[in-house]
Design a protein around this motif. Sequence first.
Motif, PDB file in Angstrom:
ATOM      1  N   ALA A  83       0.847  -1.313   0.082  1.00 41.92           N
ATOM      2  CA  ALA A  83      -0.128  -0.014  -0.084  1.00 41.92           C
ATOM      3  C   ALA A  83       0.728   1.319   0.171  1.00 41.92           C
ATOM      4  O   ALA A  83       1.574   1.417   0.819  1.00 41.92           O
ATOM      5  CB  ALA A  83      -0.997   0.008   1.309  1.00 41.92           C
ATOM      6  N   PRO A  84       0.900   2.251  -0.927  1.00 43.81           N
ATOM      7  CA  PRO A  84       1.478   3.217  -1.112  1.00 43.81           C
ATOM      8  C   PRO A  84       0.846   4.401  -0.118  1.00 43.81           C
ATOM      9  O   PRO A  84      -0.238   4.118   0.333  1.00 43.81           O
ATOM     10  CB  PRO A  84       1.405   3.677  -2.606  1.00 43.81           C
ATOM     11  CG  PRO A  84       0.268   3.149  -2.946  1.00 43.81           C
ATOM     12  CD  PRO A  84      -0.015   1.797  -2.235  1.00 43.81           C
ATOM     13  N   PHE A 135      -1.488   6.951   0.834  1.00 42.23           N
ATOM     14  CA  PHE A 135      -2.763   7.388   0.032  1.00 42.23           C
ATOM     15  C   PHE A 135      -2.788   8.903   0.290  1.00 42.23           C
ATOM     16  O   PHE A 135      -2.857   9.476   1.222  1.00 42.23           O
ATOM     17  CB  PHE A 135      -3.680   6.910   1.131  1.00 42.23           C
ATOM     18  CG  PHE A 135      -3.927   5.251   1.008  1.00 42.23           C
ATOM     19  CD1 PHE A 135      -3.074   4.561   0.071  1.00 42.23           C
ATOM     20  CD2 PHE A 135      -4.687   4.503   2.122  1.00 42.23           C
ATOM     21  CE1 PHE A 135      -3.344   3.323   0.039  1.00 42.23           C
ATOM     22  CE2 PHE A 135      -4.490   3.237   2.114  1.00 42.23           C
ATOM     23  CZ  PHE A 135      -4.122   2.600   1.088  1.00 42.23           C
ATOM     24  N   GLY A 136      -3.104   9.395  -0.978  1.00 39.90           N
ATOM     25  CA  GLY A 136      -3.439  11.004  -1.100  1.00 39.90           C
ATOM     26  C   GLY A 136      -2.319  11.506  -1.939  1.00 39.90           C
ATOM     27  O   GLY A 136      -2.288  11.077  -3.173  1.00 39.90           O
ATOM     28  N   THR A 137      -1.982  12.979  -1.505  1.00 39.32           N
ATOM     29  CA  THR A 137      -1.466  13.617  -2.391  1.00 39.32           C
ATOM     30  C   THR A 137       0.080  13.489  -2.360  1.00 39.32           C
ATOM     31  O   THR A 137       0.840  14.160  -1.719  1.00 39.32           O
ATOM     32  CB  THR A 137      -1.768  14.993  -2.293  1.00 39.32           C
ATOM     33  OG1 THR A 137      -1.618  15.399  -0.953  1.00 39.32           O
ATOM     34  CG2 THR A 137      -3.253  15.377  -2.575  1.00 39.32           C
ATOM     35  N   PRO A 193      -2.848   0.719   7.428  1.00 39.09           N
ATOM     36  CA  PRO A 193      -1.470   1.038   7.419  1.00 39.09           C
ATOM     37  C   PRO A 193      -0.477   0.404   8.406  1.00 39.09           C
ATOM     38  O   PRO A 193      -1.091   0.162   9.518  1.00 39.09           O
ATOM     39  CB  PRO A 193      -1.335   2.625   7.514  1.00 39.09           C
ATOM     40  CG  PRO A 193      -2.587   2.863   7.411  1.00 39.09           C
ATOM     41  CD  PRO A 193      -3.649   1.979   7.647  1.00 39.09           C
ATOM     42  N   VAL A 241      -9.988  13.304  -0.449  1.00 35.61           N
ATOM     43  CA  VAL A 241      -9.792  12.378  -1.522  1.00 35.61           C
ATOM     44  C   VAL A 241      -9.744  10.933  -1.108  1.00 35.61           C
ATOM     45  O   VAL A 241      -9.488   9.837  -1.772  1.00 35.61           O
ATOM     46  CB  VAL A 241      -8.233  12.599  -2.580  1.00 35.61           C
ATOM     47  CG1 VAL A 241      -8.469  13.816  -2.961  1.00 35.61           C
ATOM     48  CG2 VAL A 241      -7.086  12.126  -1.250  1.00 35.61           C
ATOM     49  N   TRP A 242      -9.975  10.754   0.323  1.00 32.52           N
ATOM     50  CA  TRP A 242      -9.895   9.338   0.782  1.00 32.52           C
ATOM     51  C   TRP A 242     -11.157   8.653   0.756  1.00 32.52           C
ATOM     52  O   TRP A 242     -12.215   9.102   0.675  1.00 32.52           O
ATOM     53  CB  TRP A 242      -9.292   9.632   2.193  1.00 32.52           C
ATOM     54  CG  TRP A 242      -7.960  10.132   2.207  1.00 32.52           C
ATOM     55  CD1 TRP A 242      -6.587   9.322   1.862  1.00 32.52           C
ATOM     56  CD2 TRP A 242      -7.321  11.353   2.274  1.00 32.52           C
ATOM     57  NE1 TRP A 242      -5.714  10.254   1.851  1.00 32.52           N
ATOM     58  CE2 TRP A 242      -6.035  11.383   1.882  1.00 32.52           C
ATOM     59  CE3 TRP A 242      -8.206  12.500   2.675  1.00 32.52           C
ATOM     60  CZ2 TRP A 242      -5.340  12.535   2.066  1.00 32.52           C
ATOM     61  CZ3 TRP A 242      -7.114  13.698   2.618  1.00 32.52           C
ATOM     62  CH2 TRP A 242      -5.882  13.800   2.428  1.00 32.52           C
ATOM     63  N   TYR A 248      -8.307   4.073  -2.653  1.00 37.77           N
ATOM     64  CA  TYR A 248      -7.033   3.726  -2.130  1.00 37.77           C
ATOM     65  C   TYR A 248      -6.873   2.376  -1.432  1.00 37.77           C
ATOM     66  O   TYR A 248      -5.939   1.698  -1.875  1.00 37.77           O
ATOM     67  CB  TYR A 248      -6.735   4.790  -1.036  1.00 37.77           C
ATOM     68  CG  TYR A 248      -6.276   6.228  -1.726  1.00 37.77           C
ATOM     69  CD1 TYR A 248      -5.243   6.228  -2.523  1.00 37.77           C
ATOM     70  CD2 TYR A 248      -7.031   7.392  -1.347  1.00 37.77           C
ATOM     71  CE1 TYR A 248      -4.814   7.423  -3.125  1.00 37.77           C
ATOM     72  CE2 TYR A 248      -6.608   8.556  -2.033  1.00 37.77           C
ATOM     73  CZ  TYR A 248      -5.564   8.459  -2.941  1.00 37.77           C
ATOM     74  OH  TYR A 248      -5.110   9.757  -3.527  1.00 37.77           O
ATOM     75  N   HIS A 262      -5.585   1.467  -4.633  1.00 41.07           N
ATOM     76  CA  HIS A 262      -3.951   2.017  -4.819  1.00 41.07           C
ATOM     77  C   HIS A 262      -3.324   0.739  -4.388  1.00 41.07           C
ATOM     78  O   HIS A 262      -2.014   0.924  -4.354  1.00 41.07           O
ATOM     79  CB  HIS A 262      -3.735   3.222  -4.430  1.00 41.07           C
ATOM     80  CG  HIS A 262      -4.012   4.184  -5.108  1.00 41.07           C
ATOM     81  ND1 HIS A 262      -5.250   4.243  -5.788  1.00 41.07           N
ATOM     82  CD2 HIS A 262      -3.325   5.261  -5.626  1.00 41.07           C
ATOM     83  CE1 HIS A 262      -5.367   5.642  -6.428  1.00 41.07           C
ATOM     84  NE2 HIS A 262      -4.099   5.891  -6.437  1.00 41.07           N
ATOM     85  N   THR A 263      -3.917  -0.291  -3.574  1.00 38.64           N
ATOM     86  CA  THR A 263      -2.916  -1.432  -2.847  1.00 38.64           C
ATOM     87  C   THR A 263      -2.780  -2.474  -3.979  1.00 38.64           C
ATOM     88  O   THR A 263      -3.473  -2.490  -4.963  1.00 38.64           O
ATOM     89  CB  THR A 263      -3.630  -2.039  -1.765  1.00 38.64           C
ATOM     90  OG1 THR A 263      -4.834  -2.435  -2.160  1.00 38.64           O
ATOM     91  CG2 THR A 263      -3.921  -1.104  -0.474  1.00 38.64           C
ATOM     92  N   TYR A 264      -1.656  -2.915  -3.864  1.00 41.10           N
ATOM     93  CA  TYR A 264      -1.340  -4.052  -4.837  1.00 41.10           C
ATOM     94  C   TYR A 264      -1.410  -5.172  -4.047  1.00 41.10           C
ATOM     95  O   TYR A 264      -1.166  -5.439  -2.792  1.00 41.10           O
ATOM     96  CB  TYR A 264       0.291  -4.012  -5.168  1.00 41.10           C
ATOM     97  CG  TYR A 264       0.424  -2.752  -6.138  1.00 41.10           C
ATOM     98  CD1 TYR A 264       0.193  -1.531  -5.691  1.00 41.10           C
ATOM     99  CD2 TYR A 264       0.725  -2.990  -7.520  1.00 41.10           C
ATOM    100  CE1 TYR A 264       0.669  -0.535  -6.477  1.00 41.10           C
ATOM    101  CE2 TYR A 264       0.999  -2.002  -8.309  1.00 41.10           C
ATOM    102  CZ  TYR A 264       0.889  -0.577  -7.836  1.00 41.10           C
ATOM    103  OH  TYR A 264       1.386   0.364  -8.642  1.00 41.10           O
TER     104      TYR A 264
END
Lengths: 101, 299, 187, 397
Positions: C40-41, C43-45, C68, D115-116, D166, D170-172
């Motif tokens: 997980a990178p 999250f956000g900007t 996280p 954005v979350w 996210y 956005h997770t792998y």
Amino acid sequence: MSKDAFCNMISVSEPGPGDGGNTGSWRVVRPVIDTEKCIPAKTGKPSCFNCWLYCPDAVVTKTIPPTIDYTYCKGCGICAEECPAGAISMVPEASFTKEEK
Amino acid sequence: MDNEKKTTILSLTDEEIMNPGNRACSGCGLGIVYRTALKALGKDTVLAVPPSCLTVLQGLYPVASTKLPCVNVTFASTAAAATGVRAALRATGRDHLNVVAFAGDGGTGDIGIQALSGACERGEDIIYICYDNEAYMNTGVQRSGTTPKGVMTTTTPIKGKLQHKKDVPSIIAAHGIDYVATASAAYPLDLYDKVKKAASMKGGTRYIHVHTPCPSGWGFPTRNTVKIGKLGVTTGLFDLYEIVKGEFSLTGESAKRVGKERTPVTEYFQTQRRFSSLSDAVIEEMQGMIDSKWANYTA
Amino acid sequence: MRQDIIEIRWHGRGGQGAITAAKVVANAVFKAGYKGVVMAPTFGTERRGAPVFTSLKISREKIYDLSPIETPDMVVVLDHTLLEEVDVTHGLKDGGQIILNTPKAIDTYDFGAHKLSISDVTSHALEAGLAPGIVNTGIIGAFAKATGLVSRDLLREAILNEFSVMKPEENARAAALTYDRTVIGGA
Amino acid sequence: MHVIESGNVAAATGVKLARTQVIAAYPITPQTPLTEKLSEFVESGDLPAEYIPVESEHSAMAVCIASSTAGARSFTATSANGLLYMNEQLHWAAGARLPIVMCVANRGVGAPWTVWNDHQDTVSQRDLGWIQLYCADHQQIHDTVLKAFKLAETVSIPVMVCYDGYLLSHTYMPFDVPEQEKVDAFLPGFEPTHFLNPEKPRNFNTVTLPDVRPDLHGNTAPGYMEIRKTLHTDLRAALSEIEKIDGEFGEIFGRGGEPFLEPYCCDDADYVAFCMGSLSYQLRDVVDAMREEGIKVGVMGLKVYRPFPDAAVREALSAFKGVIVLEKALSYGNQGALYADVKSALYSAETRPFVHNYIVGLGGREIKTQHLYDALTESINKEAAVGDEPRWIGLKL
């Protein structure tokens, strides 16, 4: 259920005249063509047809003489106004009602 | 356009794609525009139409007044919908069809301009025809971006509109699309040739802006639709032109007026109730604008 | 809550390729038999140059918790200058590992109870033929050596896969060089 | 073949395998990588589709509405404010019965900007007449996209495939990508019943009157109300089609079998946590931990939110002692929308569990497993029984 059974009721219209009913009933005045004055009628040759060209309702024919479909003609009078020979007069519908009686 | 073969009344097809008995008002300028444009487009055409007077003209479910497939779409989305039709036709091997968006001035220059601008920027392979009756007629004559200055509408009921007409075709032309033209309901043959030409220029976005008199909204007798449309052109207020790949040229009646006298604009104003509160100052201002615009036109 | 998950936090700068590095490791450990892999990178900007982190959880079983990482087992630092901006040891378990790209000597650092491994990834990557500043493939060589989670061969395969059109051999060489030259310190 | 990719790429891969013909999309976080991946597929020639980089989400859906009406398999994707900007188009697509598929990477809605992840964007769009499916991991995202096209085209209703922004987008994580031949066997090409065609010119979605009206052949054509009633009836009937399609998918791909609800440790449970999306997977760890303490608790993920599978929900939930509904959205001024739906489904059950409501993770607020543990414990101890007012997990002020 079959696939078609799921799409049997949507708003899909079919082309046909007269969605607005017989729009000739909207008329207050009726265009009447005087074939004595009408250029194509008088000459017997295809010419002019301004009444056909400008009709917003596609109720005038491109024929000699031109004819008007009174079922749908709304009586706007554009044909009379644009006739270069003054061959179309707008006659009150009331007079025809008397005639028909 | 002057070098090309022009359509005449006698050569114009008598095939009708628009049916009579539709719900347009008596004397509707759009009736002439729509009927003529469809003749030029022919039956291999798919339409996209937002809510407007044309929606009503086209008919209420389950009867349609037009012998063409048509997708009715939301107000702001006409050009995007035409884009979608074109994409689907390409994807399904039917790319030869014309895709035509047909919208009013509000649907084009106001609420619809975002989608139209997007489509023009992408160069979508569509024809966009705007019939400009200079107010929101379908909802009962409210001001629009293309309502001229001084015009009384139901939302400019006392003073008339304070701002000038938005020059939508120039905005569209600024996108650099292949073809931009103006036309008038009063000159159907000129309109017909422009739609034909647009249809022949397949591949990019083509835009035609049509001045469309409206008897009920403008306040004139139904028989004068063509007469008033012609006055709009002969006064030099609304010019007939095309911009082909960036090349501007006047056409038809407007081309004939270059270097000649034009009808004073006040004659046009006098024919319509919507101009009844026009002050002398505004009339003078409008005449001045026309004169300086025409000073730049050369034969 | 689960004890079977190895948690690895990757510290880098936006655009430095920490996500790609973690992804290569994720692929390699998956091949090595870890069925549970979640990366997980931040999250956000994300903005180029700003500190970012990426978390990688691995387990022999499927992982369900995407929240996280709070108490990582390992942290990987792509750039030693980050140490001045970010508390990279935050939450790191006692005895946890730090894998650091630095040109400095290992005894320059004191991370207390944590185990430090270092490599001068930036130099090794240049030597391998990569452009200056490309450190993400090199760092995973150091990671592989320090943690023993990924074999040298599996790592090479994963890198060639990920960088199939972008200097695959150079990237693989950067990882191999770094693998061989990683200094593993004591706790 | 297993790959490790992001949830957005899982969705894009499904869209590619579905042989989608028209894609129109506007980028918005956290959906953007999906849009980027699809444009890459199209530009590289891997996916022979039309890709329209529209100027807004409103236009994205306009393109899909028109292209679907013209007979092409159509796809778009969005999040949050983009979804809401489409709103009138979404109603339109459902009323026009167009089998569009749209992915939504769930995100909270402004104001204030976020954005979350939460579910307010799609939950607020539950009454459109769309089918809404929710995914818990990447495999589900990928598979649900394929099922969505089949479902949409079977029932002529658009389908939204929702997955957590996210957290999933956005997770792998690893997922299996099936062979094209298998997908082709499952999902044949799109063959619409009606479409824009000059050989059979029809005018779609013209003004429709309040009352019925004769057509040109003397038959009675429906009014607006009949058309809308049919949409509802068909949405209800879609439930059995969802089951059927899930079965067909299982036969070909060897996965699935839980079309509406995905239970975990529910067989002997006294209490069950109930929610949508990836949260239901996170709760599995909580359930494991609580079971170590001897508490008989399970978790059930809801995969189909509209049409609401109320019979399945009633059957699955009525025998428990308690149901704890956790939601990432709220019907403001009332309570959690899912909570209200669950209670409504249970109303006609002979025995009814207590039902509690927790709001969690709005605007991406981190959902700590410990907080979930505490909330379930509190609920099971009936400490949460304070009428219908939802409790909030993870508030700090």
